[in-house]
Structures are given as C-alpha cells and as structure tokens.
Design an enzyme around this catalytic site. Structure first.
Site, PDB file in Angstrom:
ATOM      1  CG  LEU A  43      -9.067  57.492  73.303  1.00  0.00           C
ATOM      2  CD1 LEU A  43      -9.488  56.033  73.357  1.00  0.00           C
ATOM      3  CD2 LEU A  43      -7.707  57.957  73.963  1.00  0.00           C
ATOM      4  CB  SER A  44      -5.746  59.531  67.831  1.00  0.00           C
ATOM      5  OG  SER A  44      -5.594  58.242  68.236  1.00  0.00           O
ATOM      6  CD  GLU A  45      -8.533  57.542  64.093  1.00  0.00           C
ATOM      7  OE1 GLU A  45      -9.408  58.050  63.249  1.00  0.00           O
ATOM      8  OE2 GLU A  45      -7.528  57.581  64.315  1.00  0.00           O
ATOM      9  CB  THR A  46     -13.961  55.957  69.012  1.00  0.00           C
ATOM     10  OG1 THR A  46     -13.410  56.707  70.021  1.00  0.00           O
ATOM     11  CG2 THR A  46     -14.959  55.073  69.373  1.00  0.00           C
ATOM     12  CB  THR A  62     -10.793  61.633  64.309  1.00  0.00           C
ATOM     13  OG1 THR A  62     -11.614  62.770  63.777  1.00  0.00           O
ATOM     14  CG2 THR A  62     -10.054  61.048  63.495  1.00  0.00           C
TER      15      THR A  62
END
Length: 261
Positions: A43-46, A62
C-alpha cells in the site's frame, strides 16, 4: 502475532479514499521488519504506532522506505485508536519525524493539524512537460513538486512517465488545477517511494492547499483528489499550519504471523 487494520482514509464510503495499514504495537519492531511489512502490504503507506507516556509515537513506511509525513495514514491511525483501542478518545497527539501532529474527532470527521510546506516558484522545464504530457502553466517546489495545469479536464488525462518522473525535483509529484465543482483538483505520484499513484495524499495537500489558498484568497478549501478511487479533503490554511479533515472506514482486521510478536 501482530494485529493489523486496513482503513480507507479520506473516504465517504468503502473502496474510496486512500487505504493504509495500521499496526498498533506495545513495543517497537526492528526497522527492517517494519519495512518488510510495508513492502508485503504494497500500500502507499503502512503506519506503526506505540504509546509512549501520554502520547503516541507514529512512523510511516512506504514500500520504498520510511517517510517524514503522511496525512491519510495519520488519519487512519487516529481512526483505529479512537474506535478500536480507546473509544473514549476524541483527540490524539502523535510524536513524529515532522514534530507533534494532533488529530481531533468531531462527529464522523477527523481533523489533522499539520505543518505547512513553504513553496518557491520553479522554472517550467521541458522535462516536466514530457513527464506529465501537458505543459504546466506554473511549477512550485517545497518538499514535493506541484505542476499547475491550465484546465481541470487535463488532470484525469495525465499519464506519468514514471522513470523520468524520478529525475524531477521534489519527493512527490502533484498535478493540480482550479476546479469548477471543488476549489482545486489534483493527482499525486510517488515513484521515488515505490508508489505509482497515491490515491489521496494528505501531506501533498500541505503543499496544494496553501498554493490554492493564496491563489483563491481563501483560508478554507474543499479539495478533490482525482485518482481512480477519489477522495475529498476539507482544508483550512494559516501561515504555519494546514488542517485537513475527512472521514475513514475500516476495511479489514488481520493477524500478521510474525514470530517476534
């Protein structure tokens, strides 16, 4: 085992906005492990958060590495804490690489209090035109690069040259235009971080909202991210800070099979 939530942030309904994975931990995992989790999620961010005293420390990864500021994953983390960790909480203070960030819940909206990026006008280059497919009418540089296009219809037609986009200045690339339905419309790309297109970029609007606030002579804006998922941000701008408000929806809860947890 480690519990992980996936939340759609800046979303009025499921499968809209920007999905972020959230891990609420008792103690910090190794940086390498957090990076591997972010890469696995893709995903774009964790986001990873640990309570330290009265506040929470928050970090964002990222697939391409740790980042200094992320809006949608901060909103998503606050949503998880307020709805699944402490249901009496209506405000949370996060300690981050960008200083203290505060999220306040009012009804179904979560308002983020973020730093404002200062922008300098940049020269329009042929490389920008080649990367975007349209010649910008203006270019602005803070942490990220904003290319302003003449018509809002051009925004949905942009097809980024991803490899050459990595050669442009700025960490992320945003294309933006004045909108007839909203105050502004934008799309955000982060190939330097392993993210082709960020569906809704909160930190990007710490650039975009101040730019359009100056242009439109308005301190309060409604901004639309015109990705395929789409998302709406209610923005308030002053000299040093940007407030971003939106909704969030839980998509999933999972248990990560990690031996150290």
């Amino acid at each position: 085992m480690l519990k992980q939530y996936v939340v759609d942030a800046f979303a009025d309904k499921l499968f809209e906005g920007n999905p972020a994975a959230i891990c609420v931990m008792q103690t910090w995992a190794d940086d390498k492990l957090m990076q591997l989790i972010a890469m696995e999620n893709n995903l774009s961010e964790t986001a990873f958060t640990v309570k330290e005293g009265e506040h929470y420390k928050l970090r964002w990864f990222t697939p391409g590495g740790e980042i200094d500021l992320c809006g949608h994953a901060t909103l998503a983390t606050a949503f998880v804490l307020m709805n699944y960790v402490d249901k009496n909480m209506t405000k949370v203070h996060f300690q981050t690489l960008s200083g203290e960030l505060i999220v306040t819940k009012t009804d179904d909206f979560y308002e983020l209090d973020f730093p404002r990026f200062q922008l300098q006008q940049a020269d329009i280059t042929e490389q920008m035109t080649q990367v975007i497919g349209f010649k910008p009418v203006e270019a602005w540089l803070g942490r990220d690069l904003i290319c302003v296009l003449e018509h809002e219809e051009q925004i949905s037609k942009v097809k980024i040259d991803l490899e050459n986009a990595k050669k442009l200045p700025g960490l992320l690339l945003h294309v933006s235009a004045k909108s007839s339905q909203y105050d502004c419309i934008s799309r955000s790309f982060a190939p330097k971080l392993g993210v082709i297109e960020d569906p809704v970029c909160g930190s990007g609007h710490c650039h975009i909202a101040p730019l359009w606030s100056e242009k439109l002579k308005k301190s309060k804006l409604v901004a639309r991210q015109a990705s395929s998922r789409g998302g709406t941000l209610h923005c308030s701008v002053d000299k040093l800070r940007v407030k971003l408000a939106g909704k969030a929806i839980l998509y999933s809860v999972a248990e990560l099979q990690l031996p150290s947890f």
